[in-house]
Design an enzyme around this catalytic site. Sequence first.
Site, short mmCIF file in Angstrom:
data_model
loop_
_atom_site.label_atom_id
_atom_site.label_comp_id
_atom_site.label_asym_id
_atom_site.label_seq_id
_atom_site.Cartn_x
_atom_site.Cartn_y
_atom_site.Cartn_z
N ASP A 106 -16.46 3.74 9.74
CA ASP A 106 -16.25 4.55 8.54
C ASP A 106 -16.77 5.95 8.83
O ASP A 106 -17.97 6.15 9.04
CB ASP A 106 -17.04 3.90 7.40
CG ASP A 106 -16.43 4.13 6.04
OD1 ASP A 106 -15.93 5.24 5.81
OD2 ASP A 106 -16.50 3.21 5.21
N ASP A 208 -13.35 8.47 5.05
CA ASP A 208 -13.81 8.53 3.66
C ASP A 208 -13.32 9.81 2.99
O ASP A 208 -13.33 10.89 3.61
CB ASP A 208 -15.36 8.50 3.69
CG ASP A 208 -15.97 8.31 2.32
OD1 ASP A 208 -15.67 7.30 1.67
OD2 ASP A 208 -16.78 9.17 1.91
N GLU A 273 -8.74 7.15 3.50
CA GLU A 273 -8.93 6.77 2.10
C GLU A 273 -8.36 7.92 1.25
O GLU A 273 -9.04 8.91 1.02
CB GLU A 273 -10.43 6.58 1.80
CG GLU A 273 -10.68 6.14 0.38
CD GLU A 273 -12.02 6.55 -0.20
OE1 GLU A 273 -12.50 5.88 -1.10
OE2 GLU A 273 -12.59 7.57 0.24
N HIS A 334 -15.81 -2.42 -2.05
CA HIS A 334 -17.20 -2.26 -2.48
C HIS A 334 -17.31 -1.25 -3.63
O HIS A 334 -18.40 -1.01 -4.11
CB HIS A 334 -18.05 -1.81 -1.29
CG HIS A 334 -17.67 -0.44 -0.79
ND1 HIS A 334 -16.51 -0.21 -0.07
CD2 HIS A 334 -18.24 0.77 -0.94
CE1 HIS A 334 -16.42 1.08 0.20
NE2 HIS A 334 -17.46 1.70 -0.31
N ASP A 335 -16.20 -0.65 -4.03
CA ASP A 335 -16.23 0.37 -5.09
C ASP A 335 -15.66 -0.12 -6.42
O ASP A 335 -15.71 0.63 -7.40
CB ASP A 335 -15.40 1.59 -4.67
CG ASP A 335 -16.07 2.40 -3.57
OD1 ASP A 335 -17.31 2.38 -3.49
OD2 ASP A 335 -15.35 3.06 -2.80
#
Length: 536
Positions: A106, A208, A273, A334-335
């Site tokens: 990431d 990200d 993303e 995870h968000d």
Amino acid sequence: MSKFTLGKGNSGWWDGAIGYEVYIRSFADSNGDGIGDLLGLVSKLDYLAWLGVDLVWVSPFYPSPMADFGYDVSNYCDVDPIFGTLEDFDCLVAEVHRLGMRLLIDLVPNHTSSQHEWFVDSRSSIDSDKRGFYHWRDPSQNGGPPNNWVSHFGGSAWTFDELTEQYYLHLFLPEQPDLNWNNPNVVKEFDNILKFWLSRDVDGFRIDVAQGLVKNMLMADNPLRFPLHKDMSPREIFASYDHRYDLDQSGNIEIYQRWRKVADENDALLLGEVYLRDNDPNKVSRYVASKDSLHRAFYFAPMHVPWSPEPMWDTFRDALDAAPEDLSWALSSHDDPRAPTRFGGGKEGKQRALAYSVLLLFLPGLPFIYQGDELGLESILVKPEDQADPVALRNEDGSDGRDGARSPIPWHVGENFGFSTGKPWLPMGDRSEEETVDSQKFDEGSTLFKYKELFQLRAERLDPNSQLKWITSRDSSVIAFTRADIVCAINVGEQSEKLKLGKEMSDIKFSVGDAVVSDGILELGLASAAIIMSGV
Ligand code: NOJ
């Protein structure tokens, strides 16, 4: 990994792959400090290989003050001691490869930690060499922030710094100052960061905030799309603006074109993303359309769409019209709340999530599941006193908090469900034995086995090159299509449905819920899905 080979464009070893997101803090803890780490992940890789995962995306493990649990990086070329060492990382890469999988790391280029040495220097004086690494501006005429931009996490996107009496920009926390991507020195630093990790053999990057790097330097106010009111959550407030000047600027693509050359030389994947609040697939598709920028772009509408035929139809039809091959999507992350929770919870929520996975996996696209999706896990309720997510802590009612989806994985019954011998950093909820990996691994009727079966079927039977043809339309609550010799169908409606197929389509290869085929007629019960092939 799929046995099919593909052409050029944005293609590569990732075509036909199934991705799995590891949120490192919550996966497996090797040293008893209550926080998952790299060696914990290494110890579970054989499980991921057994499941049929091809591509492991691991959340940030770099040195970080952890204001946003690793998405605030203070050194891009090392490992935080909480997660291990560079040697542990090398061991992770080697093991992933030995087991025939790939590793995506990431990369967090939109912002650093406020404790990164660049920002510490930048903040120290208006004349600092690193001042131009970030966005510093004088107060507006009334003494307030330079413009009306808001942070994703609540409040203004600007923080005043007493020392130099200027504001700095942060689209997330004040501890995450945004880098200035118009500065060529920032660009050069990231060239080196990419090379550093590629030389350690990573197979690519999840980028990200890929939609946010470049800002319009005029820094004009963003127009409001909807009126604001005081009960809105930070997400709603953020979505109320037309992010004309802070997100999705054309310069982003030039950065990815630059990175693409290095990625291609190293056979590495660039997966962005691209989180645009209006979820317009045409905007997302620009990041992959030229075939010399990102290889794949995450599209988020499928992770937010309700269990309802029309919005689901619109989501996938529009997405595949905009970018027929190069999107990526996830069941959960995870968000956001986990899929079974989002789809209503309980037995029904679980069944819907599994049925929906059939769709996500058989549509063209690079699908990801999030750790624990394969167990059918729901998000847990985290009491206010246990909340850790800065989004929850900054906003009074905690409604936007992400902790519920970040609760650690239950591996087996016993102390902390085998996640850690120390107190887990987040509560683990009242998980049952049936939810654990160990229990599901030995139960062929478990959700885990269903995912394993589904992954295997996809790898063996689905040609990722095959064209999609819809066989139902928006007025139907069954979403169905063919790809080569495969029919995929899911019933999202309120009642059982029948679908006419050719007589030869008699072999249900995989199903969720009640699905039977006879005489070329497929009957689908509530929240069911099926993959059918010719029985001839
Ligand atoms: C997206 C990440 O998934 C999220 O966890 C993080 O808080 C923001 N980007 C900011 O880096």
